[in-house]
Design an enzyme around this catalytic site. Structure first.
Site, short mmCIF file in Angstrom:
data_model
loop_
_atom_site.label_atom_id
_atom_site.label_comp_id
_atom_site.label_asym_id
_atom_site.label_seq_id
_atom_site.Cartn_x
_atom_site.Cartn_y
_atom_site.Cartn_z
CG ASN A 9 -47.15 -35.85 107.45
OD1 ASN A 9 -46.10 -35.87 106.54
ND2 ASN A 9 -48.08 -35.23 107.34
CE LYS A 11 -47.41 -32.66 110.29
NZ LYS A 11 -48.14 -32.26 110.40
CG HIS A 93 -51.65 -32.36 106.13
ND1 HIS A 93 -51.40 -31.52 106.79
CD2 HIS A 93 -51.16 -33.72 107.48
CE1 HIS A 93 -50.83 -31.43 108.04
NE2 HIS A 93 -51.42 -33.16 108.39
CD GLU A 95 -49.05 -29.45 108.97
OE1 GLU A 95 -48.35 -30.38 107.86
OE2 GLU A 95 -49.08 -29.68 110.04
CD GLU A 165 -53.91 -35.56 110.23
OE1 GLU A 165 -52.99 -36.45 110.47
OE2 GLU A 165 -53.27 -35.01 109.15
N GLY A 171 -50.15 -30.93 115.77
CA GLY A 171 -48.84 -30.29 116.67
C GLY A 171 -49.58 -29.50 117.61
CB SER A 210 -51.34 -33.85 119.22
OG SER A 210 -50.98 -32.66 118.95
N GLY A 231 -47.82 -37.81 113.57
CA GLY A 231 -46.57 -36.21 112.90
C GLY A 231 -45.30 -36.35 113.89
P1 13P Z 1 -48.87 -34.38 114.59
O1 13P Z 1 -48.97 -35.98 115.14
O2 13P Z 1 -47.37 -33.84 115.10
O3 13P Z 1 -50.00 -33.32 115.91
O4 13P Z 1 -48.95 -33.89 113.15
C1 13P Z 1 -50.27 -34.86 113.32
C2 13P Z 1 -50.09 -34.89 110.97
O5 13P Z 1 -50.62 -34.03 110.74
C3 13P Z 1 -49.96 -35.82 110.72
O6 13P Z 1 -50.63 -35.59 109.31
#
Ligand code: 13P
Length: 248
Positions: A9, A11, A93, A95, A165, A171, A210, A231
């Site tokens: 992803n 983002k 997601h 976010e 997740e 993140g 992560s 991510g």
């Molecule tokens: P990270 O791997 O940066 O923690 O993000 C995970 C994520 O939101 C994948 O959709």
């Protein structure tokens, strides 16, 4: 036997040049070691569709509107992403849920649109830190799953993927431990088994939060973890490839 899937992803990251370089780095390695998906901002779809010709790397969208077309400024439809070779869509997601107010009901509508359009939804679910601390992890996950099941029915999940997740691991550099992730994945599978045993055995359950080249192998060694939604580490060729290699 479930296959592993590693999905990146991206983002809201990338430029024409950085996207080209990242994919060139992946393609240089030859055939990907496992089923692999990248989910870039849709603005790069045209460029990537061309670059990915002949490759096994799939293209996914990060979001989708459930309407077919119309006055929905800023939104993108299923037909639009399909035109660019998109096969999967991230739906719900955290976010999108927390920053853009996406509700459980809207997530259900988006999943329904994906399924009726021949797109595979990657349904993202997971609890916040406060919810985990209040011992509400599975209640939250179950509520998010139920909203989708109410909309499309459990059988439709045969054509879906679930990504667990935990919000506190996204993140932050602090992944769930393999045991923490496995516990929730096993609960999800058991919950689905009560409604459809064969679906529960076949559905891919990805872990996200992560994931990196260091921790992927331990996560993938868990019985109910079938891959990752990555991510930050999906923006680095070496890290992403290391995660993909751990999935074999
Ligand atoms: P990270 O791997 O940066 O923690 O993000 C995970 C994520 O939101 C994948 O959709």
């Amino acid at each position: 036997m479930r296959k592993f899937l590693v999905a990146g992803n991206w983002k809201m990251h990338g430029s024409r040049a950085s996207v080209a370089a990242l994919v060139e780095g992946l393609l240089e390695q030859g055939t990907m070691p496992c089923q692999t998906l990248i989910c870039p901002p849709v603005i790069f779809f045209d460029q990537l569709q061309r670059q990915l010709v002949g490759s096994s790397i799939g293209l996914g969208a990060q979001n989708l509107d459930w309407h077919d077309s119309g006055a929905y400024t800023g939104e993108v439809s299923a037909a639009m992403v399909l035109e660019f070779g998109c096969s999967h869509v991230l739906v719900g997601h955290s976010e999108r849920r927390s920053l853009f107010g996406e509700s459980d009901a809207q997530v259900g509508l988006k999943v329904e649109k994906c399924l009726s359009s021949g797109l595979t939804p990657v349904i993202c679910i997971g609890e916040s830190l406060a919810q985990r601390q209040a011992d509400e992890t599975f209640a939250v996950v179950q509520r998010q799953l139920d909203a989708v099941i109410r909309q499309v029915g459990v059988t439709a999940l045969r054509h879906s993927i679930i990504a667990y997740e935990p919000v506190w691991a996204i993140g932050t550099g602090e992944s769930a431990t393999p045991e923490q992730a496995e516990r929730v994945h096993a609960q999800i599978r058991q919950y689905l088994a009560k409604q459809d045993e064969s679906l529960s055995q076949n559905i891919q359950l990805l872990y996200g939060g992560s994931v990196n080249g260091e921790n992927a192998a331990d996560l993938f060694a868990q019985e109910n973890i079938d891959g990752a939604l990555v991510g930050g580490a999906s923006l680095k060729v070496d890290d992403f490839l290391r995660i993909c290699r751990a999935a074999v």
